[in-house]
Design an enzyme around this catalytic site. Structure first.
Site, PDB file in Angstrom:
ATOM      1  N   GLU A   1     -37.716  26.155  34.375  1.00 10.11           N
ATOM      2  CA  GLU A   1     -36.386  25.570  34.187  1.00 10.11           C
ATOM      3  C   GLU A   1     -35.388  26.635  33.733  1.00 10.11           C
ATOM      4  O   GLU A   1     -34.281  26.736  34.264  1.00 10.11           O
ATOM      5  CB  GLU A   1     -36.449  24.427  33.168  1.00 10.11           C
ATOM      6  CG  GLU A   1     -37.206  23.219  33.685  1.00 10.11           C
ATOM      7  CD  GLU A   1     -37.435  22.140  32.628  1.00 10.11           C
ATOM      8  OE1 GLU A   1     -37.569  20.970  33.011  1.00 10.11           O
ATOM      9  OE2 GLU A   1     -37.478  22.463  31.418  1.00 10.11           O
TER      10      GLU A   1
ATOM     11  N   HIS B   1     -28.226   2.815  50.992  1.00 10.98           N
ATOM     12  CA  HIS B   1     -27.776   3.819  51.936  1.00 10.98           C
ATOM     13  C   HIS B   1     -26.395   4.323  51.578  1.00 10.98           C
ATOM     14  O   HIS B   1     -25.534   3.522  51.239  1.00 10.98           O
ATOM     15  CB  HIS B   1     -27.761   3.196  53.336  1.00 10.98           C
ATOM     16  CG  HIS B   1     -27.607   4.169  54.425  1.00 10.98           C
ATOM     17  ND1 HIS B   1     -28.509   5.185  54.645  1.00 10.98           N
ATOM     18  CD2 HIS B   1     -26.640   4.321  55.357  1.00 10.98           C
ATOM     19  CE1 HIS B   1     -28.096   5.893  55.697  1.00 10.98           C
ATOM     20  NE2 HIS B   1     -26.979   5.389  56.126  1.00 10.98           N
TER      21      HIS B   1
END
EC number: 1.8.1.9
Lengths: 587, 496
Positions: free
Chosen positions: B214, B479
């Site tokens: 990270e 969507h």
């Protein structure tokens, strides 16, 4: 048994599921013998597994009664429907029918639902045609294969939304140590060109995938002329006729106009916006649908002067508390709202790109009128089904005269047995791309793949991509109260502050999460609502969990992912009924 | 060092037992029940400790928290809230966000934003903004303790006996605190590879292997030349296919990797730079490089040494020095509990510590019997391309159930937002590990892509309530999102 039954229907010209003592069955049998048709009659009271067959028939046809009649694989229905079909001539056509049809399936409309149905049918080995034709908008905009979502809906909208979010990100980036000249301007043409390029690649992809699956694609306007027969008219006006055993209507919807002076001449709709060759400038958005708010949101995000004219309420059908929060966030971020006004006239003051338009509007509550000058007027007051000019009356497909929508049963079948419908034109079904895709695909599997799976329209998640996104699944608070009564519900809610917003110096106590639970069913979650960044990404998984019967207890037992926005749902403690303060202090 | 240390630990263990027995019989030095200062004393003011203390106070108990941050070898110290708030999740995710914004600034011109070059990053400005937020959180924790009437002592704690703890303040002032129940939540601190010459003097630290990636990710993201040196594999314990995609993505975005290498020396050069010498374990050759900063992320050790656990008789693992507990978080001494990163065999995650702390307080004072369920804990690694997962890795699923009984559905996908700026999506990937037998119970979900944390959270719930592949497939997508890719998974690895 199911397979045996489907085999029987597949092989026989006429199948009558009957009971020997039933007078209606007898009438039907007499009708077919008068037509000289050879019938396979199964007397359910005379076979051992009659009751079970009846159960299977119920699953396949949604009809439990006898007689239950199939002609040439098409489920005609019971006694009355058969006689109706006889009177309309349909029955005779069905009886004549053999492989004389050009296609097994013709799909009218090449949008999300139509294409998924066509492709699935082709995969199952059927001969399939898709007719798709975009009638240009009054402003002359037209587009390629793929329907609303790809061309003038979800895809360009989300990309413009993303562009607006990037504006916010640029604004935030200074706080996170990024340094550059802060005089950042937005160039509409650059963005639109990039988005249109992406859309064209998608159009091309759709065409390719139809070819790969050997689906015939015809860029023509389809219209029924008689039973099983359709007229296809291309751009040049040439007409061709095609026949098919079954049809799927998937023509979708187009934006509605106001019907006032100057609207079609000077106003644009979402059909035109995404490919507008010039920056719309100062814009009036008429309407309060999600399309209106999404467009107003991203236009304001580009730094444009945007006003939304609202007749009554925002986001009708959505949870009104959430809708109100969506609106107030927009208002705080520079979108102006004109409440309770409707336009009565649009005049052109100056031509140009953009030009200048004068809008005259009147109050919905009194006699007050107002005038405003805008560069662009965007109408987003609703959409109308494209069902009135496709010859449905010629073959007797019923539509809701008022809304233009097509009523279907739970297997997407219209009142004419061989004609089905999917997508936005269905009456009482959600107008969403993934729903259309799912129902189209499942329909093809039922018609040609011996599947029985029906499309489940319950708990369909969706997200409104306003500047602050709103994701939801299940019931709104209003609907839940209407169905379950207020005293039977427990509503948990909280405001939250996304970690990314803290350093960016964005407002606290704005993002909001709410769940609606049924107290008397293990606190089962009936409604899920989130207002915050990435609401779509957050909502999807919770929708899957609601499919598995999500309860408050399960939310509490689940460990959060830290630090995310989604984790807020695992630590909801405060109920609305307690009236406790939900504002966040400190952290 | 090895055998010697082990022998000593053996002795210590026996001694502790003996001591515990004595304490149990007489309650020698500790105050008697009813006379003790607190119902609950929490040692360690991190996520777990604070959650436990606040919950207990909510249930009407008299609670105290002691917290003390031993400065790092480089002298860094911080306020109340523990690792997550001060030197973990929070600053890390904010710096990750800073790096993501760098990517968005590069995207912006494609979306029509005319950003003037050059674009530079000012570390100090970012760090200051991050620290300001952290300080506001420290303050927030103080206020919350105060609001709930939890007594807070900024002292370093050590056991005197099984009911008493001695606290030593910064100035050396001492205080004795006794309690009926004691919770140890002291967490862990980064390990230094003390055997490497120069490691302690010149290096700085952060957490474990996932944190290494990270950090390397966001450092690269804000424009720094960053190299990751790994002894063996990245993200041990995570799904290895996903891990290699994570590093592949990082490498393609400019992070350099030195695989199979171990450092042997860090030296300060006259110009102030650090010269690192390492051994390539595959070739046996030696390599050197110069860097401005060396960041160790070789793991974390539990903060148990200064607690004088032997005085109370609390057992630790001889290998890890972590505290041993049962399913009720109780240590070898029944009224002393341990939660969070200091405990042997627990996931080192903030939300698990928080929940474990709350549930413990509810069991102690709220009449509850709910145990913490450490199964199917979701997590996300905030590497430049985020990796979210819940449940089993593919390797683990195969080893538990056998190759033949496992079906893996997977897909590469392209986030819509990547299309316009032409970003490479070759590592955007999702896979769902299921049992093969219908209805194909979901064993694990792995998602690599933007906003993986947000995507994973809801599915973690689904998997927790026993979702099957079929149920996930019946869910309608939203969507256009990345998470809808999960409900569209149709292709199994087996099918090719």
């Amino acid at each position: 048994r199911r397979r045996r039954l489907l085999g029987l229907i597949e092989r026989s010209r006429v199948v009558i599921f009957s009971k020997s003592y039933c007078p209606h069955s007898t009438r039907v049998k007499e009708l077919f013998s008068s037509l000289g048709a050879e019938c396979y009659v199964l007397e359910l009271d005379q076979v051992d597994d009659g009751a079970k067959i009846q159960e299977v028939l119920l699953e396949i046809t949604n009809q439990k009664t006898v007689p239950n009649i199939f002609v040439n694989k098409v489920h005609v229905g019971g006694c009355d429907q058969t006689f109706q079909a006889y009177q309309s001539g349909l029955l005779q056509k069905l009886l004549q029918e053999d492989s004389a049809y050009d296609y097994d399936l013709i799909v009218i409309g090449g949008g999300s639902g139509g294409l998924s149905c066509a492709k699935e049918a082709a995969i199952l080995g059927k001969k399939v045609m898709v007719l798709d034709f975009v009638v240009p908008s009054p402003q002359g905009t037209s587009w390629g294969l793929g329907g609303t979502c790809v061309n003038v809906g979800c895809i360009p909208k989300k990309l413009m939304h993303q562009a607006a979010l990037l504006g916010q990100a640029l604004h935030d980036s200074g706080k996170f140590g990024w340094e550059y000249n802060q005089q950042v301007k937005h160039n509409w043409e650059t963005m639109t060109k990039a988005i249109q390029n992406h859309i064209r690649s998608l159009n091309f992809g759709y065409g390719l995938s139809l070819r790969e699956k050997a689906v015939a694609y015809v860029n023509s306007y389809g219209e029924f002329v008689e039973h099983h027969k359709i007229k296809a008219t291309n751009k040049k006006g040439q007409e061709t006729y095609y026949t098919a055993a079954q049809f799927v209507i998937a023509t979708g919807e187009r934006p509605r106009y106001l019907g006032i002076q100057g609207d079609k001449e000077y106003c644009i709709t979402s059909d035109d916006l995404f490919s507008l060759p010039y920056c719309p400038g100062k814009t009036l958005v008429v309407g309060a649908s999600y399309v209106a708010l999404e467009c107003a949101g991203f236009l304001a995000g580009f730094g444009l002067d945007v006003t939304v004219m609202v007749r009554s309420i925002l986001l009708r059908g959505f949870d009104q508390e959430m809708a109100e929060k969506v609106g107030s966030y927009m208002e705080q971020h520079g979108v102006k709202f004109l409440w309770k006004f409707i336009p009565v006239m649009v005049q052109q003051l100056e031509k140009g790109s953009p030009g200048k338009l004068k809008v005259l509007a009147k109050s919905t509550e009194g006699t007050e009128t107002i005038e405003g000058v805008y560069n662009t007027v965007l109408l987003a007051i609703g959409r109308d089904s494209c069902t009135r000019k496709i010859g449905l009356e010629k073959i007797g497909v019923k539509i809701n005269e008022k809304s233009g929508k097509i009523p279907v049963n739970d297997v997407e079948q219209t009142n004419v047995p061989y004609v089905y419908a999917v997508g936005d034109i269905l009456e009482g079904k959600p107008e969403l791309t993934p729903v259309a895709i799912q129902s189209g695909k499942l329909l093809a599997r039922r018609l040609f793949g011996a599947s029985l799976e029906k499309c489940d329209y319950i708990n369909v998640p969706t997200t409104v991509f306003t500047p602050l996104e709103y994701g939801c699944c299940g019931l709104s608070e209003e609907k839940a109260i209407e169905v379950y009564k207020k005293e039977n519900l427990e509503i948990y809610h909280t405001l939250f502050w996304p970690l990314e917003w803290t350093v960016a110096g964005r407002e606290n106590n704005t993002c909001y999460a709410k769940i609606i639970c049924n107290k008397f069913d293990h606190d089962r979650v009936l409604g899920f609502h989130i207002l915050g960044p990435n609401a779509g990404e957050v909502t999807q998984g919770f929708a899957a969990a609601m499919k598995c019967g999500l309860t408050k207890q399960l939310l509490d037992d689940t460990i959060g992912i830290h630090p995310t926005c989604g984790e807020v749902f695992t630590t909801l403690e405060i109920t609305k009924s307690s009236g406790l303060d939900i504002t966040q202090k400190g952290c | 060092r090895g055998p010697m240390a082990a022998a000593l630990r053996g002795v210590g263990r026996r001694f502790r037992w003996w001591n515990a027995g004595r304490g149990g019989r007489g309650g020698r030095r500790g105050a008697r029940p009813g006379q003790r200062d607190y119902d609950l004393l929490v040692i360690g003011g991190g996520s777990g400790g604070l959650a436990c203390a606040k919950e207990a106070a909510q249930l009407g108990r008299k609670v105290a928290v002691v917290d003390y941050v031993e400065p790092s070898p480089r002298g860094t110290r911080w306020g109340l809230g523990g690792t997550c708030v001060n030197v973990g999740c929070i600053p890390k995710k904010l710096m990750h966000q800073a790096a993501l914004l760098g990517g968005l600034i590069r995207d912006a011109p494609h979306y029509g934003w005319e950003v003037a070059q050059p674009v530079l990053h000012d570390w100090r400005k970012m760090a200051e903004a991050v620290q300001n937020h952290v300080k506001s959180l420290n303050w927030g924790h103080r206020v919350q303790l105060h609001d709930r009437k939890v007594k807070y002592f900024n002292v370093k704690a050590g056991f005197v006996d099984e009911h008493t703890v001695r606290g030593v303040a910064k100035g050396g002032k001492e205080i004795l605190l006794s309690a009926d129940h004691i919770v140890i939540a002291t967490g862990g601190r980064p390990r230094y590879p003390a055997h490497i010459e120069g490691a302690l003097e010149y290096g700085i630290t952060t957490g474990a292997a996932d944190v290494a990636l990270e950090c390397a990710g966001f450092l690269t993201g804000i424009g720094l030349d960053t190299t990751v040196m790994m002894r063996s594999i990245p993200l041990r314990g995570f799904d290895q296919q996903m891990s290699s995609l994570v590093t592949e993505h990082m490498a393609s975005h400019g992070t350099r990797f030195l695989r199979g290498c171990t450092p042997s020396q860090v030296r300060r050069l006259p110009d102030g730079q650090l010269q690192v010498t390492w051994e390539d374990r595959t070739t046996g050759k030696e390599g050197t490089g110069t860097f401005n900063t060396v960041l160790w992320a070789v793991g974390r050790a539990p903060d148990t040494r200064s607690l004088n656990l032997e005085k109370a008789g609390v057992d630790t693992s001889p290998n890890t020095q972590k505290i041993l507990v049962d399913s009720r978080e109780a240590t070898s001494v029944p009224h002393i509990y341990a939660i969070g990163d200091v405990v042997e065999g627990r996931p080192e995650l903030t939300p698990t510590a928080v929940m474990a702390g709350r549930l413990l307080a509810q069991r102690l004072f709220g009449g509850s019997s709910d145990l913490m369920d450490y199964d199917k804990v979701p997590t996300t690694v905030f590497t430049p391309l985020e990796y979210g997962c819940v449940g089993l890795s593919e390797e683990e699923a195969v080893s538990r159930h056998g190759q033949e009984r496992v079906e893996v559905y997977h897909a590469h996908y392209k986030p819509l937002e990547f299309t316009v700026p032409g970003r490479d999506a070759s590592q955007c990937y999702v896979k769902m590990v299921c049992l093969r037998e219908p209805p194909q119970l979901v064993l694990g979900l792995h998602f690599l892509g933007p906003n993986a944390g947000e995507v994973t959270q809801g599915f973690a719930l689904g998997i927790k309530c026993g979702a099957s592949y079929v149920q996930v497939m019946q869910t309608v997508g939203i969507h256009p999102t990345c998470s809808e890719e999960i409900v569209k998974l149709r292709i199994s690895k087996r099918s090719g």
